[in-house]
Design a protein around this motif. Structure first.
Motif, PDB file in Angstrom:
ATOM      1  N   VAL A   1      -6.431   1.852  -6.170  1.00  0.00           N
ATOM      2  CA  VAL A   1      -7.172   2.961  -6.761  1.00  0.00           C
ATOM      3  C   VAL A   1      -8.600   2.933  -6.251  1.00  0.00           C
ATOM      4  O   VAL A   1      -9.317   1.964  -6.446  1.00  0.00           O
ATOM      5  CB  VAL A   1      -7.145   2.898  -8.306  1.00  0.00           C
ATOM      6  N   ASP A   2      -8.990   3.992  -5.593  1.00  0.00           N
ATOM      7  CA  ASP A   2     -10.344   4.161  -5.086  1.00  0.00           C
ATOM      8  C   ASP A   2     -11.066   5.088  -6.067  1.00  0.00           C
ATOM      9  O   ASP A   2     -10.599   6.193  -6.337  1.00  0.00           O
ATOM     10  CB  ASP A   2     -10.289   4.774  -3.689  1.00  0.00           C
ATOM     11  N   ALA A   3     -12.198   4.653  -6.608  1.00  0.00           N
ATOM     12  CA  ALA A   3     -12.910   5.432  -7.620  1.00  0.00           C
ATOM     13  C   ALA A   3     -13.314   6.815  -7.115  1.00  0.00           C
ATOM     14  O   ALA A   3     -13.404   7.764  -7.887  1.00  0.00           O
ATOM     15  CB  ALA A   3     -14.138   4.671  -8.098  1.00  0.00           C
ATOM     16  N   ASP A   4     -13.551   6.953  -5.820  1.00  0.00           N
ATOM     17  CA  ASP A   4     -13.964   8.244  -5.274  1.00  0.00           C
ATOM     18  C   ASP A   4     -12.785   9.124  -4.873  1.00  0.00           C
ATOM     19  O   ASP A   4     -12.827  10.333  -5.028  1.00  0.00           O
ATOM     20  CB  ASP A   4     -14.868   8.041  -4.050  1.00  0.00           C
ATOM     21  N   ARG A   5     -11.715   8.514  -4.357  1.00  0.00           N
ATOM     22  CA  ARG A   5     -10.583   9.285  -3.847  1.00  0.00           C
ATOM     23  C   ARG A   5      -9.378   9.302  -4.775  1.00  0.00           C
ATOM     24  O   ARG A   5      -8.437  10.038  -4.546  1.00  0.00           O
ATOM     25  CB  ARG A   5     -10.167   8.730  -2.484  1.00  0.00           C
TER      26      ARG A   5
END
Length: 60
Positions: A43-47
């Motif tokens: 999980v990427d906070a931006d994507r």
């Protein structure tokens, strides 16, 4: 079906390690196997959530 406020309240009431699970499962619309196969590094906070390529072995 829960309202947006109810989903956020549920996520806030969970242990911190499960908060993201509730939010991803609700708003990401993944299948249960995809939710349970996710790891923090997926999980990427931006994507947002990324496909992990892992399988849980269920249904196969």
């Amino acid at each position: 079906m829960l309202s947006l406020a109810q989903v956020v309240a549920l996520a806030d009431a969970m242990e911190p390690r499960f908060r993201a699970l509730v939010l991803v499962a609700t708003f990401g619309c993944p299948r249960w196997g995809e939710v349970t196969a996710l790891h923090r590094q997926d999980v990427d906070a931006d994507r947002g959530p990324q496909r992990s390529g892992r399988r849980t072995g269920q249904g196969r």
